[in-house]
Design a protein around this motif. Structure first.
Motif, PDB file in Angstrom:
ATOM      1  N   UNK A  28      -4.811   0.123   8.534  1.00  0.00           N
ATOM      2  CA  UNK A  28      -4.273  -0.520   7.330  1.00  0.00           C
ATOM      3  C   UNK A  28      -4.488  -2.024   7.335  1.00  0.00           C
ATOM      4  N   UNK A  29      -4.466  -2.648   8.492  1.00  0.00           N
ATOM      5  CA  UNK A  29      -4.731  -4.081   8.575  1.00  0.00           C
ATOM      6  C   UNK A  29      -6.145  -4.373   8.079  1.00  0.00           C
ATOM      7  N   UNK A  30      -7.101  -3.595   8.515  1.00  0.00           N
ATOM      8  CA  UNK A  30      -8.482  -3.736   8.045  1.00  0.00           C
ATOM      9  C   UNK A  30      -8.554  -3.508   6.543  1.00  0.00           C
ATOM     10  N   UNK A  31      -7.903  -2.474   6.092  1.00  0.00           N
ATOM     11  CA  UNK A  31      -7.847  -2.123   4.674  1.00  0.00           C
ATOM     12  C   UNK A  31      -7.252  -3.268   3.855  1.00  0.00           C
ATOM     13  N   UNK A  32      -6.171  -3.865   4.347  1.00  0.00           N
ATOM     14  CA  UNK A  32      -5.432  -4.879   3.586  1.00  0.00           C
ATOM     15  C   UNK A  32      -6.222  -6.165   3.369  1.00  0.00           C
ATOM     16  N   UNK A  33      -7.208  -6.429   4.183  1.00  0.00           N
ATOM     17  CA  UNK A  33      -7.984  -7.660   4.068  1.00  0.00           C
ATOM     18  C   UNK A  33      -8.824  -7.714   2.795  1.00  0.00           C
ATOM     19  N   UNK A  34      -9.000  -6.582   2.125  1.00  0.00           N
ATOM     20  CA  UNK A  34      -9.870  -6.508   0.958  1.00  0.00           C
ATOM     21  C   UNK A  34      -9.108  -6.297  -0.342  1.00  0.00           C
ATOM     22  N   UNK A  35      -7.812  -6.530  -0.341  1.00  0.00           N
ATOM     23  CA  UNK A  35      -6.994  -6.183  -1.495  1.00  0.00           C
ATOM     24  C   UNK A  35      -6.797  -7.306  -2.505  1.00  0.00           C
ATOM     25  N   UNK A  37       3.890  -0.926   3.947  1.00  0.00           N
ATOM     26  CA  UNK A  37       3.404   0.271   3.262  1.00  0.00           C
ATOM     27  C   UNK A  37       4.545   1.249   3.077  1.00  0.00           C
ATOM     28  N   UNK A  38       4.308   2.193   2.172  1.00  0.00           N
ATOM     29  CA  UNK A  38       5.172   3.355   2.059  1.00  0.00           C
ATOM     30  C   UNK A  38       4.309   4.580   2.330  1.00  0.00           C
ATOM     31  N   UNK A  39       4.908   5.577   2.920  1.00  0.00           N
ATOM     32  CA  UNK A  39       4.207   6.822   3.225  1.00  0.00           C
ATOM     33  C   UNK A  39       4.825   7.916   2.372  1.00  0.00           C
ATOM     34  N   UNK A  78       0.848  -1.199   0.000  1.00  0.00           N
ATOM     35  CA  UNK A  78       0.000   0.000   0.000  1.00  0.00           C
ATOM     36  C   UNK A  78       0.882   1.247   0.000  1.00  0.00           C
ATOM     37  N   UNK A  79       0.520   2.209  -0.836  1.00  0.00           N
ATOM     38  CA  UNK A  79       1.150   3.530  -0.807  1.00  0.00           C
ATOM     39  C   UNK A  79       0.152   4.501  -0.178  1.00  0.00           C
ATOM     40  N   UNK A  80       0.569   5.123   0.899  1.00  0.00           N
ATOM     41  CA  UNK A  80      -0.266   6.125   1.568  1.00  0.00           C
ATOM     42  C   UNK A  80       0.225   7.492   1.120  1.00  0.00           C
ATOM     43  N   UNK A  81      -0.673   8.296   0.606  1.00  0.00           N
ATOM     44  CA  UNK A  81      -0.313   9.623   0.109  1.00  0.00           C
ATOM     45  C   UNK A  81      -0.954  10.675   0.989  1.00  0.00           C
ATOM     46  N   UNK A  82      -0.116  11.582   1.470  1.00  0.00           N
ATOM     47  CA  UNK A  82      -0.605  12.693   2.280  1.00  0.00           C
ATOM     48  C   UNK A  82      -0.162  14.006   1.636  1.00  0.00           C
TER      49      UNK A  82
END
Length: 134
Positions: free
Chosen positions: A101-108, A34-36, A6-10
């Protein structure tokens, strides 16, 4: 570093007051792959220096600086720099729970998936609590 999942963009613009809380909440995630990507959009406060500090302290964090062109251009700039197949946007004045992110990753597993998560209004006299984000 291996290719992150996952790439997190801020996008960052003059947000020094909240930026550390946001970044710390991401770096404390239980999910670590992930990368931020911090995109300083021409800040005139110390936001850019904060981005650089974190990029030097943690190999998952990268910091970019560009002239001010607005949040959409900053997000697109981050997408161009992303190393993963999955993109997550977080606003620089927000923070996330440690299992976000753990919750997010379950749907990838499905490449055609769009994921959105709920929101908690965390301020005095908030109009709603745990409102779904649509």
């Amino acid at each position: 570093m291996n290719t992150p999942l996952i790439s997190i963009i801020i996008p960052v613009y003059n947000i020094e007051r909240y930026l550390r809380t946001c970044i710390d909440s991401i770096l404390q995630q239980s999910f670590r792959n992930f990368e931020l990507i911090l995109v300083d959009d021409g800040s005139t406060d110390s936001s850019g220096a904060i981005c650089d500090f974190y990029s030097q302290a943690d190999s998952r964090v990268v910091s970019f600086h560009k002239k001010n062109e607005g949040v959409s251009v900053a997000r697109n700039y981050g997408i161009d720099k992303a190393q993963s197949d999955w993109i997550c946007f977080i606003d620089s004045d927000d923070w996330v729970e440690k299992d976000f992110l753990l919750t997010f990753s379950k749907y990838l597993s499905d490449k055609k998936t769009l994921i959105y998560q709920g929101i908690l209004f965390d301020y005095e006299n908030a109009p709603q609590k745990n409102s779904p984000l649509c």
